[in-house]
Design a protein around this motif. Sequence first.
Motif, mmCIF file in Angstrom:
data_model
loop_
_atom_site.group_PDB
_atom_site.id
_atom_site.type_symbol
_atom_site.label_atom_id
_atom_site.label_comp_id
_atom_site.label_asym_id
_atom_site.label_seq_id
_atom_site.Cartn_x
_atom_site.Cartn_y
_atom_site.Cartn_z
ATOM 1 N N TYR A 66 0.813 -1.217 0.000
ATOM 2 C CA TYR A 66 0.000 0.000 0.000
ATOM 3 C C TYR A 66 0.846 1.266 0.000
ATOM 4 O O TYR A 66 0.374 2.339 0.350
ATOM 5 C CB TYR A 66 -0.960 0.013 1.195
ATOM 6 C CG TYR A 66 -2.048 -1.001 1.053
ATOM 7 C CD1 TYR A 66 -3.100 -0.784 0.172
ATOM 8 C CD2 TYR A 66 -2.016 -2.186 1.760
ATOM 9 C CE1 TYR A 66 -4.096 -1.719 0.015
ATOM 10 C CE2 TYR A 66 -3.007 -3.127 1.614
ATOM 11 C CZ TYR A 66 -4.043 -2.891 0.734
ATOM 12 O OH TYR A 66 -5.031 -3.826 0.574
ATOM 13 N N ASN A 67 2.111 1.168 -0.418
ATOM 14 C CA ASN A 67 3.001 2.324 -0.423
ATOM 15 C C ASN A 67 2.622 3.256 -1.566
ATOM 16 O O ASN A 67 2.791 2.925 -2.743
ATOM 17 C CB ASN A 67 4.455 1.862 -0.554
ATOM 18 C CG ASN A 67 5.412 3.013 -0.444
ATOM 19 O OD1 ASN A 67 5.555 3.795 -1.366
ATOM 20 N ND2 ASN A 67 6.049 3.120 0.700
ATOM 21 N N GLY A 68 2.111 4.423 -1.203
ATOM 22 C CA GLY A 68 1.673 5.384 -2.206
ATOM 23 C C GLY A 68 2.799 5.973 -3.016
ATOM 24 O O GLY A 68 2.634 6.276 -4.200
ATOM 25 N N SER A 69 3.957 6.149 -2.411
ATOM 26 C CA SER A 69 5.100 6.718 -3.133
ATOM 27 C C SER A 69 5.476 5.854 -4.323
ATOM 28 O O SER A 69 5.745 6.366 -5.411
ATOM 29 C CB SER A 69 6.313 6.854 -2.216
ATOM 30 O OG SER A 69 6.067 7.780 -1.211
ATOM 31 N N GLU A 70 5.520 4.560 -4.113
ATOM 32 C CA GLU A 70 5.889 3.634 -5.190
ATOM 33 C C GLU A 70 4.895 3.730 -6.344
ATOM 34 O O GLU A 70 5.275 3.805 -7.508
ATOM 35 C CB GLU A 70 5.961 2.206 -4.646
ATOM 36 C CG GLU A 70 6.338 1.170 -5.666
ATOM 37 C CD GLU A 70 7.765 1.293 -6.175
ATOM 38 O OE1 GLU A 70 8.028 0.828 -7.303
ATOM 39 O OE2 GLU A 70 8.617 1.861 -5.462
ATOM 40 N N MET A 71 3.608 3.744 -6.017
ATOM 41 C CA MET A 71 2.577 3.814 -7.046
ATOM 42 C C MET A 71 2.665 5.134 -7.816
ATOM 43 O O MET A 71 2.649 5.156 -9.046
ATOM 44 C CB MET A 71 1.190 3.640 -6.407
ATOM 45 C CG MET A 71 0.056 3.474 -7.407
ATOM 46 S SD MET A 71 -0.654 5.008 -8.064
ATOM 47 C CE MET A 71 -1.196 5.834 -6.605
ATOM 48 N N ILE A 72 2.773 6.247 -7.097
ATOM 49 C CA ILE A 72 2.841 7.565 -7.745
ATOM 50 C C ILE A 72 4.103 7.687 -8.586
ATOM 51 O O ILE A 72 4.070 8.187 -9.712
ATOM 52 C CB ILE A 72 2.760 8.677 -6.682
ATOM 53 C CG1 ILE A 72 1.376 8.693 -6.049
ATOM 54 C CG2 ILE A 72 3.098 10.036 -7.283
ATOM 55 C CD1 ILE A 72 1.270 9.539 -4.796
ATOM 56 N N TYR A 73 5.208 7.199 -8.050
ATOM 57 C CA TYR A 73 6.468 7.263 -8.793
ATOM 58 C C TYR A 73 6.369 6.440 -10.076
ATOM 59 O O TYR A 73 6.722 6.919 -11.157
ATOM 60 C CB TYR A 73 7.633 6.768 -7.937
ATOM 61 C CG TYR A 73 8.929 6.725 -8.702
ATOM 62 C CD1 TYR A 73 9.651 7.887 -8.927
ATOM 63 C CD2 TYR A 73 9.401 5.537 -9.230
ATOM 64 C CE1 TYR A 73 10.826 7.864 -9.654
ATOM 65 C CE2 TYR A 73 10.575 5.496 -9.958
ATOM 66 C CZ TYR A 73 11.291 6.668 -10.172
ATOM 67 O OH TYR A 73 12.447 6.632 -10.906
ATOM 68 N N GLN A 74 5.913 5.205 -9.991
ATOM 69 C CA GLN A 74 5.862 4.316 -11.152
ATOM 70 C C GLN A 74 4.860 4.775 -12.210
ATOM 71 O O GLN A 74 5.117 4.650 -13.411
ATOM 72 C CB GLN A 74 5.530 2.879 -10.722
ATOM 73 C CG GLN A 74 6.618 2.196 -9.947
ATOM 74 C CD GLN A 74 7.898 2.001 -10.746
ATOM 75 O OE1 GLN A 74 7.908 1.937 -11.968
ATOM 76 N NE2 GLN A 74 9.006 1.917 -10.027
ATOM 77 N N ARG A 75 3.735 5.332 -11.785
ATOM 78 C CA ARG A 75 2.675 5.689 -12.741
ATOM 79 C C ARG A 75 2.759 7.108 -13.276
ATOM 80 O O ARG A 75 2.263 7.382 -14.372
ATOM 81 C CB ARG A 75 1.305 5.479 -12.102
ATOM 82 C CG ARG A 75 1.005 4.026 -11.850
ATOM 83 C CD ARG A 75 -0.399 3.849 -11.371
ATOM 84 N NE ARG A 75 -0.652 2.437 -11.053
ATOM 85 C CZ ARG A 75 -1.747 2.019 -10.486
ATOM 86 N NH1 ARG A 75 -2.697 2.874 -10.172
ATOM 87 N NH2 ARG A 75 -1.893 0.747 -10.221
ATOM 88 N N ILE A 76 3.350 8.032 -12.507
ATOM 89 C CA ILE A 76 3.329 9.436 -12.925
ATOM 90 C C ILE A 76 4.733 10.006 -13.117
ATOM 91 O O ILE A 76 5.077 10.482 -14.198
ATOM 92 C CB ILE A 76 2.545 10.290 -11.902
ATOM 93 C CG1 ILE A 76 1.095 9.803 -11.804
ATOM 94 C CG2 ILE A 76 2.587 11.763 -12.285
ATOM 95 C CD1 ILE A 76 0.304 10.388 -10.657
ATOM 96 N N ILE A 77 5.545 9.963 -12.084
ATOM 97 C CA ILE A 77 6.835 10.654 -12.115
ATOM 98 C C ILE A 77 7.825 9.983 -13.052
ATOM 99 O O ILE A 77 8.452 10.652 -13.893
ATOM 100 C CB ILE A 77 7.412 10.782 -10.692
ATOM 101 C CG1 ILE A 77 6.474 11.638 -9.836
ATOM 102 C CG2 ILE A 77 8.809 11.381 -10.719
ATOM 103 C CD1 ILE A 77 6.812 11.668 -8.362
ATOM 104 N N ARG A 78 7.990 8.673 -12.926
ATOM 105 C CA ARG A 78 8.975 7.956 -13.750
ATOM 106 C C ARG A 78 8.703 8.118 -15.242
ATOM 107 O O ARG A 78 9.617 8.476 -15.996
ATOM 108 C CB ARG A 78 9.011 6.480 -13.361
ATOM 109 C CG ARG A 78 10.062 5.689 -14.093
ATOM 110 C CD ARG A 78 10.139 4.249 -13.541
ATOM 111 N NE ARG A 78 11.225 3.538 -14.141
ATOM 112 C CZ ARG A 78 11.094 2.756 -15.201
ATOM 113 N NH1 ARG A 78 9.889 2.588 -15.748
ATOM 114 N NH2 ARG A 78 12.140 2.137 -15.705
ATOM 115 N N PRO A 79 7.461 7.875 -15.728
ATOM 116 C CA PRO A 79 7.222 8.062 -17.174
ATOM 117 C C PRO A 79 7.503 9.501 -17.635
ATOM 118 O O PRO A 79 8.054 9.708 -18.714
ATOM 119 C CB PRO A 79 5.737 7.717 -17.356
ATOM 120 C CG PRO A 79 5.397 6.867 -16.188
ATOM 121 C CD PRO A 79 6.281 7.319 -15.066
#
Length: 194
Positions: free
Chosen positions: A134-147
């Motif tokens: 449930y780590n939000g940072s990982e999800m936000i990073y992978q879906r928004i920031i990284r791309p």
Amino acid sequence: MAAAEVKSYREKLEKYLYEKNAFTDLLATAEAKTGVKRVYIVYGLMGLFLLYLAIGYGASFLCAFTGFVYPAYCSVKAIESERKEDDTQWLTYWVVYSVFGLAEFWFDILLFWIPFYYLLKCLFLLYCMAPGSYNGSEMIYQRIIRPFVLRHQDKVDRFIDQAGKRAKEALDTVLGTAMANVGNPPADGLKKES
């Protein structure tokens, strides 16, 4: 969140509340004096914390404190550990925290009008530092920031290189001018007093 996961978190919390440390010593004292189980004391403190974030004075400080102090402590522990996974987890948190802070700066005038903003922000930051799946940072990073970064990485790298070259040229010019003027007497209006 599944009922089994909630139960698992509750069991972990209760286990932690009986470990030996300064916080649990305080809880044990409060439990002995009030007769209220320490888990309920913690739930009450959490409720007061959330209520204060919703309507209390200085909620922005409390929210910033929550979003910074615990992650900073965990980051130091991650640096000192041998595992790479915790380093990645907390670096990811800080990237998301920085992007969120930058967005917050630009949209501050609008965020002011959102009711219970600091409560929502604190819940978001807690979501970003949550352990496990449930780590939000990982999800936000992978879906928004990284791309986004990967798509614009070459442009950003060129800009940084050019800015570095220009800064070096400007510094060289300033230092060259300063060195050329060393030892020259000051202008008439700038004479030193004897």
